[in-house]
Design a protein around this motif. Sequence first.
Motif, PDB file in Angstrom:
ATOM      1  N   ARG A 118      -1.890  -1.123  -5.700  1.00  8.09           N
ATOM      2  CA  ARG A 118      -2.162  -0.600  -4.374  1.00  8.09           C
ATOM      3  C   ARG A 118      -2.703   0.831  -4.456  1.00  8.09           C
ATOM      4  O   ARG A 118      -3.675   1.183  -3.798  1.00  8.09           O
ATOM      5  N   ARG A 119      -2.061   1.633  -5.306  1.00 10.53           N
ATOM      6  CA  ARG A 119      -2.505   3.019  -5.449  1.00 10.53           C
ATOM      7  C   ARG A 119      -3.937   3.073  -5.981  1.00 10.53           C
ATOM      8  O   ARG A 119      -4.750   3.858  -5.529  1.00 10.53           O
TER       9      ARG A 119
ATOM     10  N   GLU B 221      -6.332   2.094  -3.355  1.00 11.47           N
ATOM     11  CA  GLU B 221      -6.420   3.136  -2.349  1.00 11.47           C
ATOM     12  C   GLU B 221      -7.321   4.274  -2.811  1.00 11.47           C
ATOM     13  O   GLU B 221      -8.139   4.774  -2.067  1.00 11.47           O
TER      14      GLU B 221
ATOM     15  N   ARG C  18     -10.016   4.455  -0.136  1.00 12.63           N
ATOM     16  CA  ARG C  18      -9.617   5.356   0.953  1.00 12.63           C
ATOM     17  C   ARG C  18     -10.810   6.155   1.455  1.00 12.63           C
ATOM     18  O   ARG C  18     -11.503   6.804   0.687  1.00 12.63           O
TER      19      ARG C  18
ATOM     20  N   PHE D  84      10.874   6.748  -3.413  1.00 15.57           N
ATOM     21  CA  PHE D  84      10.537   6.704  -1.979  1.00 15.57           C
ATOM     22  C   PHE D  84      10.812   8.053  -1.321  1.00 15.57           C
ATOM     23  O   PHE D  84      10.043   8.522  -0.494  1.00 15.57           O
TER      24      PHE D  84
ATOM     25  N   ALA E 223       5.101  11.603  -1.248  1.00 15.04           N
ATOM     26  CA  ALA E 223       4.166  10.634  -1.826  1.00 15.04           C
ATOM     27  C   ALA E 223       3.110  11.282  -2.700  1.00 15.04           C
ATOM     28  O   ALA E 223       2.825  10.813  -3.773  1.00 15.04           O
ATOM     29  N   ARG E 224       2.506  12.335  -2.236  1.00 15.60           N
ATOM     30  CA  ARG E 224       1.467  12.968  -3.049  1.00 15.60           C
ATOM     31  C   ARG E 224       1.313  14.400  -2.567  1.00 15.60           C
ATOM     32  O   ARG E 224       1.677  14.715  -1.436  1.00 15.60           O
TER      33      ARG E 224
ATOM     34  N   TYR F  61       2.572   5.328   7.863  1.00 14.12           N
ATOM     35  CA  TYR F  61       2.705   6.200   6.702  1.00 14.12           C
ATOM     36  C   TYR F  61       3.665   5.571   5.691  1.00 14.12           C
ATOM     37  O   TYR F  61       3.377   5.519   4.489  1.00 14.12           O
ATOM     38  N   ILE F  62       4.813   5.084   6.206  1.00 12.37           N
ATOM     39  CA  ILE F  62       5.783   4.448   5.318  1.00 12.37           C
ATOM     40  C   ILE F  62       5.145   3.258   4.615  1.00 12.37           C
ATOM     41  O   ILE F  62       5.252   3.086   3.407  1.00 12.37           O
ATOM     42  N   THR F  63       4.421   2.451   5.389  1.00  9.35           N
ATOM     43  CA  THR F  63       3.877   1.210   4.842  1.00  9.35           C
ATOM     44  C   THR F  63       2.740   1.468   3.868  1.00  9.35           C
ATOM     45  O   THR F  63       2.593   0.767   2.874  1.00  9.35           O
ATOM     46  N   GLU F  64       1.904   2.474   4.173  1.00  5.05           N
ATOM     47  CA  GLU F  64       0.692   2.627   3.368  1.00  5.05           C
ATOM     48  C   GLU F  64       0.722   3.814   2.405  1.00  5.05           C
ATOM     49  O   GLU F  64       0.107   3.763   1.352  1.00  5.05           O
ATOM     50  N   ASP F  65       1.392   4.873   2.788  1.00  2.78           N
ATOM     51  CA  ASP F  65       1.278   6.087   1.990  1.00  2.78           C
ATOM     52  C   ASP F  65       2.495   6.382   1.118  1.00  2.78           C
ATOM     53  O   ASP F  65       2.346   6.777  -0.035  1.00  2.78           O
TER      54      ASP F  65
END
Lengths: 546, 145, 349
Positions: free
Chosen positions: A31-32, A35, A39, B19, B23-24, C73-77
């Motif tokens: 997925r990353r 993306e 993206r 989690f 994230a980045r 955001y939770i689902t994708e990022d």
Amino acid sequence: MTLETKRIIIGSLGGVFLLSLVFVQWLETIRRAEEAGLRPERIVAPASSLACIECHRETNPGIIDHWRGSSHAEKGVGCVECHRAATADPDSHDHYGFRIATVVTPRDCAACHPHEAKEFARSHHAAAGNILASLDNFLAETVEGSTQPFNPHSPTPGRPMEPVNGLASAFLGCQQCHGSKVALRATDGGTITLDDLRPDEDGIPTNVDVLDRILRNDDGRPLLDPGSWPNTGIGRLNLDGSLGSCSACHSRHDFSPRRARQPENCGKCHLGPDHPQKEIYEESKHGVAYRDLTDSMNLDAEDWVLGVDYSAAPTCATCHMSGHTRNNGRVTHDPGERISWTNRPPVSLPMDTDAEHRIVTAADPSERREQIADTAEAKRTRMKEVCSHCHTPDYVNAFYEQYDDLVTLYNEKFAKPGQAILSALLDQGLRSPTQFDEEIEWTWFHLWHHEGRRARHGASMMAPDYTHWHGMFEVAERFYMELIPQALEMTEQADAAGRSRQARTVRELVDSILARPEHAWFRSGAEVESSRIREAMAERYGSRGD
Amino acid sequence: MALGLAGGYGAFGAVLGRFIYPARAAERVWQFVTPLNRLATGDSLTYTTPAGAEVHVTRRNDTGGSEDFTALSNVCPHLGCQVHWQPQHNRYFCPCHNGVFDSDGRGIAGPPEGMVLSGYPVEVRNGMLFVEVEAVPLRAPETRS
Amino acid sequence: MTTIRRWLDDRIPIEPGALRALTNEPVPHHLKRWWFALGGTPAYLFVVQIVTGVLLALYYQPHPSTAWESVRYITEDANFGWYLRSVHKWAATLMIAAVVLHQIRVYFTGAYRKPREVNWMVGMSLLLCTLMLGFTGYSLVFEQLSYWGATVSANIADTIPVIGGFLKKILLAGEAYNERTLARFFVLHAAVLPGFLVALIAVHIALVRIQGVTELKFRDEPATGDRKFPFIPDHLYTELIIGLVLMVVLSALATLAPATMGPLADPLTTPEEIKPEWFFYVTFRWLKLMGGTAAVLSMGLIVFLMFAWPFIDAWWRRRTRLREASVWIGVAATLLLIGMTIREAVAPH
């Protein structure tokens, strides 16, 4: 179940759970990676335009939505970067703390795109607004409309009895392609254009006296004359003296290069009875391939270089403007750079142009050499560089021979004789200098402006039907069945009016034209050919076809 | 058994940990600042980033490359307060602890002495100046689809 | 080691032996049969929900302007966000299923009878709590169906006589869905209802411990011998196995059918197809069968009957000779539930 079994089961289930999480990790990695590639660029609102966006997203969400999809938005170019105006600009006004102007002109775009603006400014496109002295303009303003407003002669229920704006056809017809002369409304009821403002090199008005006459609304916003705005005609005459409108092709507010690369974009203006380039293209192998292979055209590519980014099919932009491998991918914003015949006037001329990009009309060879800055041959060479991405030199050269022959045939057999007859009628006083008040003037206009152009454009872009049936066939019919009879009828009327000397001059000209070998069949007949056709028809269909 | 349990739930715990972790790093984007011809050598301007930070852009040379420009952050390297430009003193001043920086962003007095204001990466493309700043995504207008 | 133990003993005077005795209750033999462990399943899933829910709450923003985006955001990022959100969603589904199955098992084995009537009612409360958690959780996503589901539900509450309007206003923080509504759903979902659930579970388990597990005997079991076995380690292992199987199943469901995102809630357009989550299909169908107040009142009556069932059953058994009528009523009710759920599932609208 023994405890030992349970322990083993727990141990192995723990392992399965671990494995399932490894699978989860694997999905996460995929997925990353996806993306990272897919993206789209993050759209951020430049701080300078945040206030504009906050308000206009409510009032005109479409504008903001379009802008979000633009590369301007990707790069942080917001609203004020383009709409910002100098206080001295006659159409500027204060808008919530920003000094802005509604109409964005090529001068504004040139701040960041100077090369494009320069190329565009010297192109025929930029001059498209200069049609005041043209036949087309006379048609729209006088023949179709009225240069002066006139009163309705009977009431229309539901409409007030207001003067009729006779320029409507010119505003909505001619000027939406050619470009309007942008005008501000004046307090005295008139308008203010660049002619009144006389802008200097920086676009600032030198005639400041007229500024006081600008009509403004309660907020101080200058009012644009609705006859001249909205308008995205490509040769718009702007208040700052600049010519043209970049959004004619790069529609606001997404300024999509993708759209400018597609033939539909040019098709807003290049279509119809007088120059059906769009239809011609669609009929051609080029257009057919494009329609089929649109998905392979890579239209979103950053540079869109033929031979690098795509080679599936050419669009209008490909041949006339876009970069390719033979010219280091250099795009030109002057579509005339690769065109070798001018197919617009009654008689086609080679596109030998002078330093000002005007066609050189001088006949004397040495005089021509002196004036010509860029030859038709050089232009053709530039076009051939494009062709050569898909065709061999022999093929391209042979095509150009076919094309030259067709243009020359039209010129010599119909255009020059037609022009000569019309001139003779005028010189001999058999027709008035006013255009379109005599039938033969409409006939001639149809012949060259519609049918003659269709034939030549059809030939230039490989559309056989436009070359022949919509083109040369109609030219011939117009010539033999209308132009010649009408000219002769005018000589008879002149005879009856006692002007036999003038009538004879014209008749002799017509006779000499029809006596030429290419026209001889019309009077002396072509029995041999005709009987051959009858035999062939009889053989094929059992009847003689007449 | 213990191994299986530790492996399974341990991995699950690791997922939970990942989690929680941001994230980045904040995304950065290149943003248009000005056409070069609108910023003369010696002049400077203040560019406001989409996130609201002010960047002091100064042109120091005329070669046409990105090295002509400096783009200084207004975040004090001492403890993160906002510095501001004081044109009358030709210096940047941090009101938190009276930090002073010269026009090149070098700390010359107060706690940040010896430190420098951090710079933003700049680039010149097609005669236009771009700066790389933190992105603040713009939400789409609420159009119905 | 001993020093630490002594230090601890001085301060927390709990005897390890007593603790072991307290936790290590002898378990009846029939619990070796897997389907009798269904009561532990929802408890385990609830723990999963707490863990994943707390983490999801770190990113979730309960406001109409940001809720959907934060879920996106939770689902994708966010790292593994899609996985945790999917686990949370699937665990909710499994939890409701497990609660219902547990209740069916308790019902058919007559385990609600004296002296366990109170615990049956606690269990009923747990069921309602779980369903409300499901409903409020679904509303938080703020996609089209969340929004319209919440609106429809509030208006159902509105049809309750006397207190309906009050309930609706309490639920929505106003006459209609507004920008303060989501915060209520969030607090209900993430604090109030889980709090109730924890308290109810504590009472539920305490009562089980006090009353002991209903002992059942099966024909194929040996008549003699030890009828009980120790909780630790034997039954603990059973629960561990169930826990791990659940985790694997959840992971599989989360990866194969991850939670998706519907379109953003739009107060101006009701979607053509509107359906609640599957566990509300029955109520949804019921509402379609009869109108407004009648449906709500009859549903309330059914819930009341379910609560009061142990007493009704006892009264029935005293008065009549059809002592096992409850089985047939149970079969009928179960078939009706399944039937209406399927009917709603296949219905186009």
